[in-house]
Scaffold this motif. Sequence first.
Motif, short mmCIF file in Angstrom:
data_model
loop_
_atom_site.label_atom_id
_atom_site.label_comp_id
_atom_site.label_asym_id
_atom_site.label_seq_id
_atom_site.Cartn_x
_atom_site.Cartn_y
_atom_site.Cartn_z
N SER A 23 0.97 -0.95 0.21
CA SER A 23 -0.23 0.00 -0.31
C SER A 23 0.94 1.11 -0.25
CB SER A 23 -0.96 -0.18 0.66
OG SER A 23 -0.44 0.04 2.34
N GLY A 24 2.28 1.16 0.41
CA GLY A 24 2.86 2.55 0.09
C GLY A 24 3.64 3.27 1.42
N LYS A 25 3.47 2.41 2.91
CA LYS A 25 3.81 2.29 4.16
C LYS A 25 5.18 2.77 4.10
CE LYS A 25 3.21 -1.54 5.27
NZ LYS A 25 2.82 -2.34 4.81
N THR A 26 6.36 2.34 3.04
CA THR A 26 7.53 2.87 3.40
C THR A 26 8.11 3.27 2.16
OG1 THR A 26 7.94 0.24 3.56
CG2 THR A 26 10.13 1.32 2.45
N THR A 27 7.19 3.57 1.09
CA THR A 27 8.02 4.70 -0.14
C THR A 27 6.83 5.85 -0.37
OG1 THR A 27 6.05 3.64 -1.39
CG2 THR A 27 8.41 2.87 -2.08
N ARG A 28 5.98 5.58 0.98
CA ARG A 28 5.68 7.25 1.03
C ARG A 28 5.32 7.56 2.36
NH1 ARG A 28 3.49 9.18 -3.53
NH2 ARG A 28 1.89 9.96 -2.56
N ALA A 29 5.66 6.67 3.06
CA ALA A 29 5.67 8.00 4.47
C ALA A 29 7.60 7.70 4.67
CB ALA A 29 5.02 6.62 5.94
N ILE A 30 7.93 6.02 5.49
CA ILE A 30 9.53 6.10 6.00
C ILE A 30 9.81 6.50 5.05
CG2 ILE A 30 10.91 4.39 6.64
CD1 ILE A 30 8.06 4.41 8.38
N HIS A 31 10.07 6.31 3.93
CA HIS A 31 11.89 7.05 2.50
C HIS A 31 11.20 8.50 2.87
CE1 HIS A 31 12.14 2.88 0.44
NE2 HIS A 31 12.39 3.21 1.46
N PRO A 32 10.25 9.32 2.92
CA PRO A 32 9.91 10.68 3.19
C PRO A 32 10.69 11.00 4.28
CG PRO A 32 8.86 10.38 1.77
CD PRO A 32 8.82 9.11 2.34
N LEU A 33 10.33 10.07 5.31
CA LEU A 33 11.04 11.01 7.26
C LEU A 33 11.90 10.54 7.02
CD1 LEU A 33 7.97 9.37 8.12
CD2 LEU A 33 8.75 11.66 8.62
N LEU A 34 12.70 9.36 6.36
CA LEU A 34 14.26 9.30 6.45
C LEU A 34 15.22 10.63 5.29
CD1 LEU A 34 16.51 7.31 7.64
CD2 LEU A 34 16.18 6.14 5.04
N VAL A 35 14.66 10.85 4.55
CA VAL A 35 16.09 11.47 3.51
C VAL A 35 15.73 13.20 4.36
CG1 VAL A 35 15.01 13.16 1.46
CG2 VAL A 35 15.04 11.06 1.34
N GLN A 36 14.38 13.21 5.00
CA GLN A 36 14.63 14.97 6.11
C GLN A 36 14.75 14.64 7.08
OE1 GLN A 36 10.64 16.44 6.80
NE2 GLN A 36 10.03 14.76 5.52
N LEU A 37 15.48 13.67 8.03
CA LEU A 37 15.92 13.25 9.26
C LEU A 37 17.31 13.11 9.30
CD1 LEU A 37 14.03 10.50 10.66
CD2 LEU A 37 14.69 12.75 11.65
N LEU A 38 17.79 12.30 7.93
CA LEU A 38 19.53 13.02 7.23
C LEU A 38 19.57 13.95 6.62
CD1 LEU A 38 19.04 9.62 4.99
CD2 LEU A 38 20.45 9.71 7.33
N ASP A 39 18.96 14.53 5.91
CA ASP A 39 18.90 15.81 5.17
C ASP A 39 19.03 17.65 6.81
OD1 ASP A 39 19.55 17.63 3.69
OD2 ASP A 39 17.24 18.92 3.89
N GLN A 40 18.80 16.70 7.64
CA GLN A 40 18.70 17.35 8.96
C GLN A 40 20.16 17.01 9.74
OE1 GLN A 40 14.87 18.20 10.93
NE2 GLN A 40 13.46 18.46 9.26
N ARG A 41 20.91 15.78 9.81
CA ARG A 41 21.71 15.37 9.84
C ARG A 41 21.65 14.84 11.59
NH1 ARG A 41 23.28 17.01 5.17
NH2 ARG A 41 24.65 18.01 4.51
N CYS A 42 20.28 14.21 11.45
CA CYS A 42 19.61 13.23 12.74
C CYS A 42 20.84 12.31 12.76
CB CYS A 42 18.60 13.45 12.90
SG CYS A 42 17.74 14.81 12.89
N GLY A 43 20.64 11.31 13.77
CA GLY A 43 21.71 10.87 14.27
C GLY A 43 20.49 9.26 14.45
N GLY A 44 20.81 8.02 14.46
CA GLY A 44 19.14 7.33 14.61
C GLY A 44 20.32 5.98 14.45
N LEU A 45 19.26 4.68 14.73
CA LEU A 45 19.34 3.45 14.81
C LEU A 45 18.20 2.78 13.30
CD1 LEU A 45 21.06 1.09 15.80
CD2 LEU A 45 19.26 1.39 18.24
N ILE A 46 18.81 1.96 12.84
CA ILE A 46 18.09 1.75 11.98
C ILE A 46 17.95 0.28 12.55
CG2 ILE A 46 16.86 1.44 9.77
CD1 ILE A 46 17.92 3.79 8.87
N PHE A 47 16.81 -0.67 12.92
CA PHE A 47 16.53 -2.13 13.16
C PHE A 47 15.78 -2.87 11.02
CE2 PHE A 47 16.67 -1.22 17.34
CZ PHE A 47 17.62 -1.71 18.01
#
Length: 95
Positions: A23-47
Amino acid sequence: NQDISLSLNDATQNILVLGGIGSGKTTRAIHPLLVQLLDQRCGGLIFDIKSDFKNAVATFSSWVGIRPPKIIGPGNQRLNLISGLNPEIASSFLK
């Protein structure tokens, strides 16, 4: 096609994305959030349990001009979270 923004307080909480398979959970929600977090230089841990997300993370990291992610786990870099701790402190993490 709806933009969603989170306040700093909301962004520091858990986020649940629901939807059926494909249904697009990853491509429409997770990917855009990830790009924004990386662009803002936020650290994170992804399982990445299924090991299919690391390529997207590497791609998005290069898009925003930051170093590639460190992959930790079987067949990759090792990480000992209790190295150098005394037994009392190490056991407290398990409690």
